[in-house]
Scaffold this motif. Structure first.
Motif, mmCIF file in Angstrom:
data_model
loop_
_atom_site.group_PDB
_atom_site.id
_atom_site.type_symbol
_atom_site.label_atom_id
_atom_site.label_comp_id
_atom_site.label_asym_id
_atom_site.label_seq_id
_atom_site.Cartn_x
_atom_site.Cartn_y
_atom_site.Cartn_z
ATOM 1 N N UNK A 1 0.824 -1.210 0.000
ATOM 2 C CA UNK A 1 0.000 0.000 0.000
ATOM 3 C C UNK A 1 0.856 1.256 0.000
ATOM 4 N N UNK A 2 1.912 1.260 0.788
ATOM 5 C CA UNK A 2 2.747 2.453 0.913
ATOM 6 C C UNK A 2 3.810 2.489 -0.176
ATOM 7 N N UNK A 3 3.334 2.377 -1.386
ATOM 8 C CA UNK A 3 4.183 2.376 -2.579
ATOM 9 C C UNK A 3 3.484 3.177 -3.667
ATOM 10 N N UNK A 4 4.232 4.058 -4.271
ATOM 11 C CA UNK A 4 3.705 4.924 -5.332
ATOM 12 C C UNK A 4 3.023 4.130 -6.444
ATOM 13 N N UNK A 5 3.646 3.068 -6.879
ATOM 14 C CA UNK A 5 3.078 2.279 -7.982
ATOM 15 C C UNK A 5 1.732 1.666 -7.575
ATOM 16 N N UNK A 6 1.639 1.177 -6.341
ATOM 17 C CA UNK A 6 0.375 0.601 -5.893
ATOM 18 C C UNK A 6 -0.707 1.680 -5.849
ATOM 19 N N UNK A 7 -0.393 2.841 -5.305
ATOM 20 C CA UNK A 7 -1.390 3.910 -5.189
ATOM 21 C C UNK A 7 -1.885 4.352 -6.564
ATOM 22 N N UNK A 8 -0.989 4.440 -7.532
ATOM 23 C CA UNK A 8 -1.425 4.763 -8.899
ATOM 24 C C UNK A 8 -2.265 3.640 -9.482
ATOM 25 N N UNK A 9 -1.850 2.400 -9.215
ATOM 26 C CA UNK A 9 -2.619 1.254 -9.701
ATOM 27 C C UNK A 9 -4.004 1.174 -9.082
ATOM 28 N N UNK A 10 -4.110 1.548 -7.811
ATOM 29 C CA UNK A 10 -5.418 1.571 -7.156
ATOM 30 C C UNK A 10 -6.322 2.607 -7.825
ATOM 31 N N UNK A 11 -5.792 3.782 -8.098
ATOM 32 C CA UNK A 11 -6.595 4.811 -8.782
ATOM 33 C C UNK A 11 -7.040 4.307 -10.155
ATOM 34 N N UNK A 12 -6.132 3.659 -10.874
ATOM 35 C CA UNK A 12 -6.491 3.121 -12.191
ATOM 36 C C UNK A 12 -7.564 2.043 -12.067
ATOM 37 N N UNK A 13 -7.466 1.192 -11.063
ATOM 38 C CA UNK A 13 -8.488 0.158 -10.859
ATOM 39 C C UNK A 13 -9.840 0.781 -10.542
ATOM 40 N N UNK A 14 -9.831 1.893 -9.804
ATOM 41 C CA UNK A 14 -11.073 2.554 -9.398
ATOM 42 C C UNK A 14 -11.746 3.323 -10.531
ATOM 43 N N UNK A 15 -10.955 3.889 -11.446
ATOM 44 C CA UNK A 15 -11.502 4.795 -12.462
ATOM 45 C C UNK A 15 -11.114 4.433 -13.898
#
Length: 195
Positions: A56-70
């Motif tokens: 979770x505390x990784x830039x790539x994961x946070x961007x991937x989460x946003x992409x998964x959401x939208x």
């Protein structure tokens, strides 16, 4: 989890051409259509397994989460905004500030600097303040905070769902709590997160 939309209007407002830039779904004509499409995409994204704290505390994961959401609605999902907005850091600062946030949160956890709820809410607030994406930052940061709380063995936050407020009042209450946190007092946002 609660409804993440927090719409700003009655939903029947037609989308302008500027609003439609990057939209992947041609049938969307109003804010209500957009809210529904985004909510379906978010619901689908939330079926994924919650990440570990390191993930979770990784830039790539946070961007991937946003992409998964939208990502089913917007072509720019998961990419940092390139424009200056009325909230958030300058686009050139997003990557560095996000890295500083994830490093800080890692240290907070390691040193048990805050209680778990406060740690997750502070993470949420800083993520909203950075405002890394063109849209969806509040929803993304609330879900990220929920995941962080869960990794710290806490239940996800309710984000005002128990207050029995209409969506407009709920949104105003949330924004007031964010603005109070901007001034250094996190207590109202912490209370709202568990209400």
């Amino acid at each position: 989890m609660s409804d993440w939309r927090f719409p700003q209007d009655d939903g029947h407002t037609p989308l302008s051409e500027e609003d439609r830039q990057g939209l992947l779904l041609s049938h969307i004509a109003t804010r209500d259509d957009l809210n529904d499409a985004e909510q379906r995409n978010i619901t689908k994204a939330l079926r994924r397994r919650a990440p570990t704290v390191d993930r979770l505390l990784d830039d790539m994961y946070l961007r991937g989460l946003h992409k998964a959401m939208f990502g089913e609605v917007w072509e720019w999902a998961g990419t940092y905004r390139q424009r200056v907005t009325n909230i958030g850091v300058a686009p050139t600062q997003i990557a560095a500030d996000l890295r500083m946030l994830t490093d800080d949160a890692t240290e907070w956890i390691k040193c048990e600097y805050f209680e778990p709820d406060e740690l997750a809410v502070r993470f949420h607030h800083r993520l909203v303040t950075i405002h890394p994406f063109r849209d969806g930052n509040g929803r993304h940061s609330r879900i990220s905070a929920d995941y962080l709380a869960q990794t710290l063995r806490q239940p996800p936050f309710s984000w005002g769902a128990r207050l029995d407020l209409g969506i407009d009042v709920l949104r105003r209450t949330y924004l007031t709590a964010l603005r109070t946190a901007d001034r250094g007092d996190i207590s109202q946002l912490l209370s709202f997160a568990r209400s």
